[in-house]
Motif scaffolding. Structure first.
Motif, PDB file in Angstrom:
ATOM      1  N   MET A  61      37.576 117.743 -32.024  1.00 26.80           N
ATOM      2  CA  MET A  61      36.418 116.887 -32.147  1.00 26.80           C
ATOM      3  C   MET A  61      35.214 117.636 -31.583  1.00 26.80           C
ATOM      4  SD  MET A  61      35.844 112.962 -30.983  1.00 26.80           S
ATOM      5  CE  MET A  61      36.217 113.082 -29.272  1.00 26.80           C
ATOM      6  N   SER A  62      34.134 117.638 -32.311  1.00 22.70           N
ATOM      7  CA  SER A  62      32.931 118.318 -31.825  1.00 22.70           C
ATOM      8  C   SER A  62      31.967 117.328 -31.188  1.00 22.70           C
ATOM      9  CB  SER A  62      32.228 119.054 -32.968  1.00 22.70           C
ATOM     10  OG  SER A  62      31.775 118.130 -33.925  1.00 22.70           O
ATOM     11  N   ALA A  63      31.317 117.800 -30.163  1.00 27.41           N
ATOM     12  CA  ALA A  63      30.327 116.968 -29.467  1.00 27.41           C
ATOM     13  C   ALA A  63      28.951 117.210 -30.068  1.00 27.41           C
ATOM     14  CB  ALA A  63      30.318 117.311 -27.983  1.00 27.41           C
ATOM     15  N   TYR A  64      28.078 116.250 -29.887  1.00 25.40           N
ATOM     16  CA  TYR A  64      26.696 116.407 -30.331  1.00 25.40           C
ATOM     17  C   TYR A  64      25.941 117.266 -29.321  1.00 25.40           C
ATOM     18  CZ  TYR A  64      27.879 112.540 -33.378  1.00 25.40           C
ATOM     19  OH  TYR A  64      28.479 111.744 -34.314  1.00 25.40           O
ATOM     20  N   GLU A  65      24.959 117.995 -29.817  1.00 25.25           N
ATOM     21  CA  GLU A  65      24.092 118.756 -28.909  1.00 25.25           C
ATOM     22  C   GLU A  65      23.365 117.813 -27.953  1.00 25.25           C
ATOM     23  OE1 GLU A  65      21.412 121.424 -30.997  1.00 25.25           O
ATOM     24  OE2 GLU A  65      22.979 121.820 -32.470  1.00 25.25           O
ATOM     25  N   ARG A  66      22.879 116.736 -28.521  1.00 26.01           N
ATOM     26  CA  ARG A  66      22.191 115.727 -27.716  1.00 26.01           C
ATOM     27  C   ARG A  66      22.513 114.349 -28.299  1.00 26.01           C
ATOM     28  NH1 ARG A  66      18.441 119.950 -27.277  1.00 26.01           N
ATOM     29  NH2 ARG A  66      18.351 120.611 -25.114  1.00 26.01           N
ATOM     30  N   HIS A  67      22.578 113.377 -27.415  1.00 28.69           N
ATOM     31  CA  HIS A  67      22.913 112.014 -27.809  1.00 28.69           C
ATOM     32  C   HIS A  67      21.871 111.097 -27.173  1.00 28.69           C
ATOM     33  CE1 HIS A  67      26.700 109.584 -29.017  1.00 28.69           C
ATOM     34  NE2 HIS A  67      25.616 108.875 -29.245  1.00 28.69           N
ATOM     35  N   VAL A  68      21.177 110.322 -27.991  1.00 33.57           N
ATOM     36  CA  VAL A  68      20.106 109.440 -27.532  1.00 33.57           C
ATOM     37  C   VAL A  68      20.601 107.992 -27.564  1.00 33.57           C
ATOM     38  CG1 VAL A  68      17.766 108.610 -27.998  1.00 33.57           C
ATOM     39  CG2 VAL A  68      18.353 111.008 -28.444  1.00 33.57           C
ATOM     40  N   PHE A  69      20.538 107.341 -26.411  1.00 29.09           N
ATOM     41  CA  PHE A  69      20.910 105.935 -26.317  1.00 29.09           C
ATOM     42  C   PHE A  69      19.654 105.113 -26.032  1.00 29.09           C
ATOM     43  CE2 PHE A  69      24.752 108.206 -25.226  1.00 29.09           C
ATOM     44  CZ  PHE A  69      25.725 107.518 -25.931  1.00 29.09           C
ATOM     45  N   THR A  70      19.389 104.142 -26.898  1.00 31.02           N
ATOM     46  CA  THR A  70      18.237 103.256 -26.733  1.00 31.02           C
ATOM     47  C   THR A  70      18.729 101.864 -26.391  1.00 31.02           C
ATOM     48  OG1 THR A  70      16.988 104.510 -28.375  1.00 31.02           O
ATOM     49  CG2 THR A  70      16.186 102.308 -27.850  1.00 31.02           C
ATOM     50  N   CYS A  71      18.245 101.325 -25.284  1.00 30.13           N
ATOM     51  CA  CYS A  71      18.627  99.979 -24.883  1.00 30.13           C
ATOM     52  C   CYS A  71      18.017  98.959 -25.845  1.00 30.13           C
ATOM     53  CB  CYS A  71      18.165  99.684 -23.459  1.00 30.13           C
ATOM     54  SG  CYS A  71      18.616  98.005 -22.932  1.00 30.13           S
ATOM     55  N   VAL A  72      18.860  98.078 -26.333  1.00 34.75           N
ATOM     56  CA  VAL A  72      18.407  96.974 -27.182  1.00 34.75           C
ATOM     57  C   VAL A  72      18.879  95.634 -26.608  1.00 34.75           C
ATOM     58  CG1 VAL A  72      18.264  98.397 -29.256  1.00 34.75           C
ATOM     59  CG2 VAL A  72      20.380  97.183 -28.757  1.00 34.75           C
ATOM     60  N   ASN A  73      19.199  95.649 -25.313  1.00 34.98           N
ATOM     61  CA  ASN A  73      19.680  94.437 -24.655  1.00 34.98           C
ATOM     62  C   ASN A  73      18.611  93.348 -24.687  1.00 34.98           C
ATOM     63  OD1 ASN A  73      21.809  93.132 -23.089  1.00 34.98           O
ATOM     64  ND2 ASN A  73      20.286  93.099 -21.447  1.00 34.98           N
ATOM     65  N   GLU A  74      19.063  92.125 -24.898  1.00 36.64           N
ATOM     66  CA  GLU A  74      18.137  90.990 -24.936  1.00 36.64           C
ATOM     67  C   GLU A  74      18.487  90.007 -23.833  1.00 36.64           C
ATOM     68  OE1 GLU A  74      16.382  87.699 -28.062  1.00 36.64           O
ATOM     69  OE2 GLU A  74      17.661  89.309 -28.783  1.00 36.64           O
ATOM     70  N   ARG A  75      17.506  89.749 -22.993  1.00 37.89           N
ATOM     71  CA  ARG A  75      17.658  88.766 -21.917  1.00 37.89           C
ATOM     72  C   ARG A  75      16.847  87.523 -22.283  1.00 37.89           C
ATOM     73  NH1 ARG A  75      19.754  90.960 -17.360  1.00 37.89           N
ATOM     74  NH2 ARG A  75      19.613  93.220 -17.155  1.00 37.89           N
ATOM     75  N   ASP A  76      17.114  86.454 -21.587  1.00 32.34           N
ATOM     76  CA  ASP A  76      16.360  85.226 -21.751  1.00 32.34           C
ATOM     77  C   ASP A  76      14.884  85.473 -21.442  1.00 32.34           C
ATOM     78  OD1 ASP A  76      15.253  82.526 -20.429  1.00 32.34           O
ATOM     79  OD2 ASP A  76      16.865  82.054 -21.861  1.00 32.34           O
ATOM     80  N   GLU A  77      14.009  84.809 -22.159  1.00 35.34           N
ATOM     81  CA  GLU A  77      12.555  84.951 -21.947  1.00 35.34           C
ATOM     82  C   GLU A  77      12.148  84.694 -20.507  1.00 35.34           C
ATOM     83  OE1 GLU A  77      10.059  82.682 -24.554  1.00 35.34           O
ATOM     84  OE2 GLU A  77      11.301  83.157 -26.284  1.00 35.34           O
ATOM     85  N   CYS A  78      12.878  83.849 -19.816  1.00 36.41           N
ATOM     86  CA  CYS A  78      12.532  83.479 -18.447  1.00 36.41           C
ATOM     87  C   CYS A  78      12.947  84.528 -17.413  1.00 36.41           C
ATOM     88  CB  CYS A  78      13.196  82.153 -18.086  1.00 36.41           C
ATOM     89  SG  CYS A  78      12.671  80.802 -19.149  1.00 36.41           S
TER      90      CYS A  78
END
Length: 95
Positions: free
Chosen positions: A1-18
């Protein structure tokens, strides 16, 4: 299995408006994640680099947040130009 040179993780977590910390999803995380995918595709990086959506990365107040591995460098891009700059300088340029 080959690894990526770079791996980008973007948070898309959603919390309550409050929630006082806010959430990356409400601050544009989904758009940022899509911009990374589009930019990587346009640059022909398939198989070399990867962009993924992530759950909470625990820096909600700075959102949207992105972390690039293997370096473990954090960003808080707000615009498509920010994403392009990260691609130019870090992902392609190595800075």
């Amino acid at each position: 299995m080959s690894a990526y040179e770079r791996h980008v993780f973007t948070c898309v977590n959603e919390r309550d408006e409050c929630d006082a910390r806010g959430s990356c999803a409400r601050r544009g995380g989904l758009e940022v994640a899509e911009w990374f995918k589009e930019e990587m595709k346009a640059r022909g990086w398939k198989g070399r680099m990867r962009a993924n959506k992530a759950g909470c990365l625990d820096f909600c107040e700075f959102g949207p947040v992105v972390v690039v591995y293997p370096e473990g460098v954090w960003y808080s891009p707000k615009t498509r130009d920010d994403v392009i700059a990260i691609c130019d300088r870090h992902l392609e340029g190595g800075d």
